[in-house]
Design an enzyme around this catalytic site. Structure first.
Site, PDB file in Angstrom:
ATOM      1  N   ARG A 228      -2.219  -8.895  -9.967  1.00 57.09           N
ATOM      2  CA  ARG A 228      -1.381  -9.680 -10.867  1.00 57.09           C
ATOM      3  C   ARG A 228      -2.028  -9.661 -12.245  1.00 57.09           C
ATOM      4  O   ARG A 228      -3.262  -9.666 -12.344  1.00 57.09           O
ATOM      5  CB  ARG A 228      -1.281 -11.140 -10.397  1.00 57.09           C
ATOM      6  CG  ARG A 228      -0.411 -11.354  -9.169  1.00 57.09           C
ATOM      7  CD  ARG A 228       1.070 -11.115  -9.480  1.00 57.09           C
ATOM      8  NE  ARG A 228       1.925 -11.363  -8.336  1.00 57.09           N
ATOM      9  CZ  ARG A 228       2.361 -10.422  -7.490  1.00 57.09           C
ATOM     10  NH1 ARG A 228       2.007  -9.163  -7.652  1.00 57.09           N
ATOM     11  NH2 ARG A 228       3.162 -10.736  -6.494  1.00 57.09           N
ATOM     12  N   GLU A 257       4.969 -10.208 -17.886  1.00 61.56           N
ATOM     13  CA  GLU A 257       5.942  -9.140 -17.582  1.00 61.56           C
ATOM     14  C   GLU A 257       7.367  -9.582 -17.863  1.00 61.56           C
ATOM     15  O   GLU A 257       7.691 -10.743 -17.629  1.00 61.56           O
ATOM     16  CB  GLU A 257       5.815  -8.746 -16.099  1.00 61.56           C
ATOM     17  CG  GLU A 257       4.474  -8.137 -15.775  1.00 61.56           C
ATOM     18  CD  GLU A 257       4.279  -7.958 -14.267  1.00 61.56           C
ATOM     19  OE1 GLU A 257       5.243  -8.136 -13.489  1.00 61.56           O
ATOM     20  OE2 GLU A 257       3.150  -7.653 -13.869  1.00 61.56           O
ATOM     21  N   HIS A 275       5.018  -2.574 -12.938  1.00 64.02           N
ATOM     22  CA  HIS A 275       4.917  -3.374 -11.698  1.00 64.02           C
ATOM     23  C   HIS A 275       5.796  -2.777 -10.587  1.00 64.02           C
ATOM     24  O   HIS A 275       6.837  -3.328 -10.230  1.00 64.02           O
ATOM     25  CB  HIS A 275       5.314  -4.845 -11.948  1.00 64.02           C
ATOM     26  CG  HIS A 275       4.850  -5.738 -10.823  1.00 64.02           C
ATOM     27  ND1 HIS A 275       4.615  -7.065 -10.972  1.00 64.02           N
ATOM     28  CD2 HIS A 275       4.579  -5.483  -9.515  1.00 64.02           C
ATOM     29  CE1 HIS A 275       4.219  -7.600  -9.823  1.00 64.02           C
ATOM     30  NE2 HIS A 275       4.190  -6.645  -8.907  1.00 64.02           N
TER      31      HIS A 275
HETATM   32  C1  DGY Z   1       4.094  -7.849  -4.177  1.00 63.71           C
HETATM   33  O1  DGY Z   1       4.878  -7.561  -3.255  1.00 63.71           O
HETATM   34  O2  DGY Z   1       3.688  -8.991  -4.360  1.00 63.71           O
HETATM   35  C2  DGY Z   1       3.528  -6.790  -5.078  1.00 63.71           C
HETATM   36  O3  DGY Z   1       3.575  -7.216  -6.391  1.00 63.71           O
HETATM   37  C3  DGY Z   1       4.095  -5.401  -4.918  1.00 63.71           C
HETATM   38  O4  DGY Z   1       3.947  -4.658  -6.090  1.00 63.71           O
END
Ligand code: DGY
Length: 309
Positions: A228, A257, A275
């Protein structure tokens, strides 16, 4: 009696079709006026399928019973409020681990061989009269994984296949794992060539990859983030990348984002990705199936498959 469901993120066609067969679906993510949609249907929503349910949204859904998160990370859901209101929360672990691990290795190779830059070099017609600098191999390097969970372990085994040495940092040592453990993240950063973050998001890990950690990684080190944006001090990272005190970064996630700071977009020692860790057909189909299975179980009064809260 029809059950009203709020969809908050695009899902595979088969999942959306199956949702429409079971529920009255209201699509928040494509609504022209989201506020109006919630004002109109908020009172009847009993389920959410998608990602991210902040406090203000949850507060406007008094009949909400279950949030089926389309993803493994659920840091964008207000878990304390869900627990207080006894709203079930599920996620999609395991089924996306291969996809995210592949992207992590892909980002590392992209950075190591400057693949985005190489692609531009050929497209721009510069090949005939110049050449690109030579870069480095993953082989023989050391990768430090921050968070040796399900996905972290998949990254570790792929890194080993790339002939890399693997070490890791996490809240606690995992004695059954064959990799060297560092209790101190800064000490690990000093010893590795690549630092890969794949820890969960949220307030417990916010700023974990601090300025000090990035400085310890140093001018020859590369930071890879498939966790993250919140786990790294993004401002410090940009500053260190700009002044050469951090060698490079390969990033799939960002603090705010989909907005990516211009300073980061202008740097040549970074590889950027929007992402998309779980964005493979295989992973997304399996995630959709798990979302459906959890919703079905809930409304059939059966145990949930992958409950997180
Ligand atoms: C999630 O599923 O939390 C991830 O961010 C996949 O990229």
């Amino acid at each position: 009696m029809s059950i009203h469901l709020l969809q908050t993120f695009a899902m595979p066609e088969t999942t959306e079709k199956a949702l429409a067969e079971r529920f009255v679906v209201h699509k928040l993510h494509t609504a022209k006026d989201r506020d109006r949609l919630i004002a109109e249907v908020g009172g009847s929503i009993r389920a959410i399928a998608g990602i991210g349910v902040p406090r203000d949204l949850m507060s406007r859904l008094p009949a909400l019973e279950i949030i089926a998160n389309f993803g493994v990370g659920y840091d964008a859901i207000d878990i304390p409020l869900a627990a207080e209101r006894q709203i079930m929360v599920t996620n999609t672990p395991d089924v996306l681990s291969d996809a995210v691990a592949e992207l992590a290795i892909g980002l590392m190779i992209s950075f190591a061989r400057r693949l985005p830059q190489a692609d531009r070099f050929v497209r721009d017609g510069r090949w005939a009269d110049s050449s690109l600098p030579v870069y480095r191999e993953l082989s023989g390097g050391t990768v430090g994984i921050v968070g040796l969970g399900r996905i972290g372990r998949e990254i570790a085994s792929r890194a080993q296949a790339m002939k890399m040495r693997v070490v890791y940092h996490g809240r606690r040592e995992q004695p059954r794992q064959p990799y060297l453990y560092y209790a101190d993240l800064g000490a690990m950063a000093r010893d590795v060539d690549w630092l890969v973050a794949i820890t969960s998001g949220g307030k417990d890990t916010a700023g974990l990859v601090s300025r000090d950690v990035l400085e310890a990684l140093g001018p020859d080190g590369v930071f890879v983030n498939v966790a993250r944006g919140s786990v790294v001090d993004e401002e410090a990272m940009i500053e260190l990348l700009t002044n050469g005190k951090l060698g490079g970064a390969a990033l799939d996630v960002f603090a705010n984002e989909p907005i990516v700071p211009e300073a980061l977009r202008n740097l040549d020692n970074v590889v950027l990705s929007p992402h998309q860790g779980s964005a493979t057909r295989e992973a997304r189909d399996a995630m959709g199936a798990l979302v459906l299975a959890n919703l079905d179980a809930h409304f059939a009064g059966k145990p949930l498959l992958t409950r997180v809260a």
